[in-house]
Design a protein around this motif. Structure first.
Motif, PDB file in Angstrom:
ATOM      1  N   THR A   1       1.987   1.838  -3.486  1.00  0.00           N
ATOM      2  CA  THR A   1       0.871   2.373  -4.274  1.00  0.00           C
ATOM      3  C   THR A   1       0.655   3.852  -3.976  1.00  0.00           C
ATOM      4  OG1 THR A   1      -0.198   0.201  -4.281  1.00  0.00           O
ATOM      5  CG2 THR A   1      -1.576   2.103  -4.812  1.00  0.00           C
ATOM      6  N   ARG A   2       0.770   4.221  -2.710  1.00  0.00           N
ATOM      7  CA  ARG A   2       0.569   5.617  -2.323  1.00  0.00           C
ATOM      8  C   ARG A   2       1.645   6.516  -2.942  1.00  0.00           C
ATOM      9  NH1 ARG A   2       1.963   9.323   1.674  1.00  0.00           N
ATOM     10  NH2 ARG A   2       0.243  10.793   2.134  1.00  0.00           N
TER      11      ARG A   2
ATOM     12  N   ALA B   1      -5.172   5.436   0.853  1.00  0.00           N
ATOM     13  CA  ALA B   1      -4.028   4.557   1.105  1.00  0.00           C
ATOM     14  C   ALA B   1      -3.443   4.821   2.489  1.00  0.00           C
ATOM     15  CB  ALA B   1      -2.963   4.763   0.031  1.00  0.00           C
TER      16      ALA B   1
ATOM     17  N   VAL C   1       0.830  -1.203   0.000  1.00  0.00           N
ATOM     18  CA  VAL C   1       0.000   0.000   0.000  1.00  0.00           C
ATOM     19  C   VAL C   1       0.864   1.253   0.000  1.00  0.00           C
ATOM     20  CG1 VAL C   1      -1.765   1.277   1.271  1.00  0.00           C
ATOM     21  CG2 VAL C   1      -1.909  -1.202   1.128  1.00  0.00           C
TER      22      VAL C   1
ATOM     23  N   SER D   1      -4.586   8.676  -2.541  1.00  0.00           N
ATOM     24  CA  SER D   1      -3.480   8.803  -1.585  1.00  0.00           C
ATOM     25  C   SER D   1      -3.994   8.866  -0.148  1.00  0.00           C
ATOM     26  CB  SER D   1      -2.655  10.048  -1.903  1.00  0.00           C
ATOM     27  OG  SER D   1      -2.101   9.980  -3.204  1.00  0.00           O
TER      28      SER D   1
END
Length: 289
Positions: A17-18, A256, A14, A253
């Motif tokens: 991904t952020r 996340a 995560v 964002s």
């Protein structure tokens, strides 16, 4: 409950991904500013061209251009749909394509034929999926639309209107209101005789003196009118796309970060439970000895 290792792997995934969504948010914010500047710079020109086209439609020149003539019956229409080439911009394309689909179904219910020009990859893919009659397309426009890439596919619709294959030409695009709001709108481009309202027609019986002649002036002005409308629609759509992408990536964002906090809490509970279990085993072993 998942083990500590699995939770750590999820947190790391995560976090990665952020980083991506945060970077995309910053890039979109930078591009959005430039796109908005281009859009606002061209708006006065387009507004003036629209006013001129409306005046010409109400005038009584000795030469009547095909774009000024309203057809007695609408049997076929042309539709230009402007969308983005890329996704990850919230509901921007979905809202515009939903409006386009509703318009197509309404026309088909009345027995009116529809031929489509798709500007943007998302719109082109959608029109192919619903098996629409796509006669021209323009894709991969980039962050700065070029008029020569736009007017070519649109000219196919203009030629069809002049030849009598379509009786009206409509445009569906996204209008930029502000950073948080973008509105899909449908507008009539041709014929220009339907532009404006009846009160203006009665109040101002427009008439002009044309130099060198009405045909030369009208051919040039009405062509510029079409070009300006299409170019402005592309500019508005790009500004809307970057704004919607910035908002969508910011929301991603933030989500996340929320997920990371929740996973971190679960990881701490799992780790505490494991430590407590180990202490209990040590104490039990010591007591047994």
């Amino acid at each position: 409950m998942a083990g500590s290792k699995e939770i750590r792997n999820k947190i790391k995934s995560v976090q990665n991904t952020r980083k991506i969504t945060k970077a995309m948010e910053m890039v979109a914010a930078s591009k959005m500013k430039k796109a908005q500047e281009r859009m606002r710079a061209s708006r006065p020109y387009v507004a003036r061209m629209l006013a001129i086209a409306r005046h010409l439609a109400h005038a009584n020149p000795e030469y009547r251009h095909a774009f000024l003539l309203k057809r007695p019956q609408v049997r076929n229409v042309g539709l230009i749909v402007v969308t983005s080439d890329k996704g990850l911009c919230g509901g921007l394309n979905t809202n515009a394509l939903r409006l386009a689909l509703a318009a197509i179904k309404a026309w088909q219910a009345k027995g009116v034929g529809v031929q489509v020009t798709a500007i943007g990859n998302k719109g082109l893919g959608f029109m192919h999926r619903i098996k629409a009659n796509v006669i021209s397309q323009a894709i991969n426009l980039g962050d700065r639309p070029q008029l020569d890439k736009l007017i070519g596919p649109v000219k196919v619709q203009l030629d069809a209107y002049i030849d009598g294959k379509i009786d009206e030409l409509h445009l569906i695009a996204t209008r930029f209101d502000n950073t948080m709001k973008q509105t899909p709108v449908q507008s009539l481009i041709l014929p220009t005789s339907d532009l404006g309202d009846e009160a203006e027609k009665r109040e101002f019986p427009w008439d002009y003196i044309y130099e060198p002649d009405a045909k030369t002036v009208l051919d040039g002005l009405l062509t510029r009118y079409i070009e300006s409308v299409i170019y402005q629609a592309a500019n508005e759509n790009i500004a809307s796309e970057q704004s919607a992408r910035m908002v969508a990536m910011k929301a991603a964002s933030d989500n996340a970060l929320t997920i990371i906090d929740e996973l971190q809490l679960i990881y701490n509970k799992t780790r505490q439970a494991a430590i407590t279990k180990e202490l209990s085993e040590i104490v039990a072993g010591a007591a047994a000895v």
